[in-house]
Motif scaffolding. Structure first.
Motif, PDB file in Angstrom:
ATOM      1  N   PRO A 117       0.826  -1.218   0.000  1.00  0.00           N
ATOM      2  CA  PRO A 117       0.000   0.000   0.000  1.00  0.00           C
ATOM      3  C   PRO A 117       0.857   1.263   0.000  1.00  0.00           C
ATOM      4  O   PRO A 117       1.793   1.386   0.788  1.00  0.00           O
ATOM      5  N   GLY A 118       0.532   2.180  -0.899  1.00  0.00           N
ATOM      6  CA  GLY A 118       1.231   3.453  -0.970  1.00  0.00           C
ATOM      7  C   GLY A 118       2.416   3.476  -1.907  1.00  0.00           C
ATOM      8  O   GLY A 118       2.901   4.557  -2.269  1.00  0.00           O
ATOM      9  N   LYS A 121       1.420   4.841  -5.477  1.00  0.00           N
ATOM     10  CA  LYS A 121       1.023   6.252  -5.354  1.00  0.00           C
ATOM     11  C   LYS A 121       2.239   7.144  -5.140  1.00  0.00           C
ATOM     12  O   LYS A 121       2.246   8.311  -5.560  1.00  0.00           O
ATOM     13  N   SER A 122       3.279   6.606  -4.496  1.00  0.00           N
ATOM     14  CA  SER A 122       4.476   7.388  -4.191  1.00  0.00           C
ATOM     15  C   SER A 122       5.504   7.355  -5.320  1.00  0.00           C
ATOM     16  O   SER A 122       6.467   8.127  -5.300  1.00  0.00           O
ATOM     17  N   GLU A 197       3.880  -0.767   4.340  1.00  0.00           N
ATOM     18  CA  GLU A 197       3.143   0.369   3.773  1.00  0.00           C
ATOM     19  C   GLU A 197       4.095   1.544   3.617  1.00  0.00           C
ATOM     20  O   GLU A 197       5.075   1.663   4.355  1.00  0.00           O
ATOM     21  N   ILE A 198       3.798   2.382   2.623  1.00  0.00           N
ATOM     22  CA  ILE A 198       4.594   3.587   2.409  1.00  0.00           C
ATOM     23  C   ILE A 198       3.653   4.789   2.360  1.00  0.00           C
ATOM     24  O   ILE A 198       2.683   4.810   1.596  1.00  0.00           O
ATOM     25  N   GLY A 199       3.945   5.766   3.197  1.00  0.00           N
ATOM     26  CA  GLY A 199       3.194   7.008   3.164  1.00  0.00           C
ATOM     27  C   GLY A 199       4.125   8.156   2.829  1.00  0.00           C
ATOM     28  O   GLY A 199       5.349   8.014   2.871  1.00  0.00           O
ATOM     29  N   HIS A 200       3.583   9.274   2.449  1.00  0.00           N
ATOM     30  CA  HIS A 200       4.426  10.436   2.154  1.00  0.00           C
ATOM     31  C   HIS A 200       3.634  11.713   2.374  1.00  0.00           C
ATOM     32  O   HIS A 200       2.398  11.699   2.372  1.00  0.00           O
ATOM     33  N   HIS A 201       4.364  12.778   2.584  1.00  0.00           N
ATOM     34  CA  HIS A 201       3.730  14.089   2.616  1.00  0.00           C
ATOM     35  C   HIS A 201       4.696  15.072   1.981  1.00  0.00           C
ATOM     36  O   HIS A 201       5.907  14.924   2.063  1.00  0.00           O
ATOM     37  N   ALA A 206       9.375  10.035   2.552  1.00  0.00           N
ATOM     38  CA  ALA A 206       8.677   8.757   2.623  1.00  0.00           C
ATOM     39  C   ALA A 206       8.662   8.251   4.061  1.00  0.00           C
ATOM     40  O   ALA A 206       9.673   8.295   4.759  1.00  0.00           O
ATOM     41  N   LYS A 215       8.493   2.260  12.303  1.00  0.00           N
ATOM     42  CA  LYS A 215       8.419   3.128  11.133  1.00  0.00           C
ATOM     43  C   LYS A 215       9.759   3.814  10.920  1.00  0.00           C
ATOM     44  O   LYS A 215      10.454   4.148  11.884  1.00  0.00           O
TER      45      LYS A 215
END
Length: 298
Positions: A117-118, A121-122, A197-201, A206, A215
Motif C-alpha cells: 500500500p502506498g 502512489k508514491s 506500507e509507504i506514506g508520504h507528505h 517517505a 516506522k
C-alpha cells in the motif's frame, strides 16, 4: 511500404525517427502515449532540456519531427508482427496493416509495483529509482534504499556522491554478514523487517511502515522493482533475451540489431539498469542510423 516502422514513440523511438527522417527514409512511428517516465515531474541530465517535464520534452520533439514529411506519427498499438527482413508486416489495434523493410522496437518497459500500500502512489515522487535522474535535487538529505539483491551493495557506494546519510531497508532479504559489516563500516544503518506500507507528505519524505511495527522516515526512498517489457511482440518474434536482476531485456549487437535480421531495438527495452532519457535517445539515434545503413544499395 515503409522503410522502417518504429514501435514506441518515446525518447528512443523519436530519436530513431529523427535520424531516419533526416535521411529521407519513409518512417511510421506507432505509439500508445504512455511513456515510462510520465510519473516524473521533471526530467534531468539531458543536455538542453534539464529540469523540464518529460511530457513537455516529448511534445516539443513531436512538433519538431513534424517538419520532416517522411515521418508519420500514429497513435496506435502494434498488435502483431509477421514477415522477414525487407518484408515485415505490422497489424495495429485499429486494424491497419503496415509494411516495412526494417523494424525498430522501442516500446520500453513497465515497472512492476510491489503489492505494498502506498508504493505505486508514491512512485516518481517520494519513491524513485535513479540517482542520476533525481539525486542532485535531494543531495545531502536522508536517503533510504530498499534492498533488492547483491546489486544494492553497489548502490550504497554510488549514493555516497550525493549523500552521507543513508538507511538500508532489508525488506525481508537476508543480507550476508560480510556485507552488513561493510555497511556498518560505512556508517549505513540497516533496518530489518518487510515493508508493509509507504506514506508520504509533501514532494518527497517517505514514511516506511514495517511488519515489525516500527516506522522509518526518510527524505527520499530509492527502490528498484523488477520491470517487464510493455508489450510481448518480442516473444512472438522469438527474439533472444537476457534475464537481469531488474527484468528481461532484449539482446542486441553493437549495431542495435536483435537476433532476428532487420529488427533493431533501443531504450529501456534493452537497458533497464541505467535508464535515462539521454541513454534512450542515444540508443534510438544509433538504431535509426544502423537501420538506414543496412538498406544502402550495394
Amino acid at each position: 511500404m515503409n522503410d522502417v516502422i518504429i514501435i514506441g514513440g518515446s525518447f528512443a523511438g523519436l530519436s530513431a525517427a529523427l535520424q531516419l527522417g533526416r535521411a529521407r527514409r519513409k518512417v511510421t512511428v506507432l505509439d500508445t502515449g504512455l511513456p515510462r517516465n510520465r510519473f516524473a515531474g521533471h526530467s534531468h541530465g539531458m543536455l538542453g532540456h534539464d529540469h523540464k517535464p518529460p511530457l513537455d520534452i516529448l511534445a516539443e520533439a513531436r512538433q519538431q519531427i513534424g517538419r520532416y514529411p517522411a515521418i508519420r506519427l500514429v497513435h496506435a498499438r502494434a498488435e502483431s508482427i509477421s514477415g522477414t527482413i525487407d518484408n515485415f508486416s505490422v497489424l495495429t489495434d485499429s486494424g491497419e496493416s503496415l509494411g516495412a523493410r526494417r523494424l525498430i522496437l522501442s516500446y520500453g518497459v513497465v515497472d512492476q509495483m510491489p503489492d505494498v500500500p502506498g508504493f505505486a502512489k508514491s512512485w516518481g515522487r517520494s519513491v524513485i529509482p535513479c540517482p542520476y535522474c533525481d539525486g542532485f535535487e535531494v543531495a545531502d538529505q536522508h536517503w533510504g534504499l530498499v534492498w533488492s539483491g547483491p546489486q544494492s551493495h553497489n548502490q550504497v557506494r554510488l549514493f555516497r556522491d550525493w549523500t552521507d546519510r543513508l538507511t538500508v531497508l532489508a525488506d525481508g532479504h537476508d543480507i550476508p554478514a560480510d556485507i552488513r559489516t561493510d555497511l556498518a563500516r560505512r556508517k549505513v544503518a540497516v533496518v530489518d523487517g518487510r515493508i508493509a506500507e509507504i506514506g508520504h507528505h509533501g514532494e518527497h519524505n517517505a514514511i516506511v511502515a514495517l511488519d515489525t511495527g516500527s516506522k522509518v522516515s526518510v527524505d527520499i526512498l530509492f527502490a528498484h522493482p523488477r520491470n517487464r517489457p510493455s508489450a510481448s511482440l518480442h516473444e512472438s518474434l522469438d527474439l533472444a533475451t537476457a534475464d537481469t536482476p531488474l527484468g528481461i531485456v532484449l539482446k542486441v549487437d553493437e549495431r542495435r540489431e536483435t537476433s532476428v535480421p532487420g529488427i533493431y531495438a533501443a531504450g529501456d527495452l534493452t537497458n533497464p539498469q541505467l535508464p535515462s532519457v539521454t541513454t534512450a535517445s542515444w540508443q534510438g539515434a544509433m538504431a535509426g542510423i544502423f537501420a538506414q545503413q543496412s538498406m544502402l544499395s550495394a
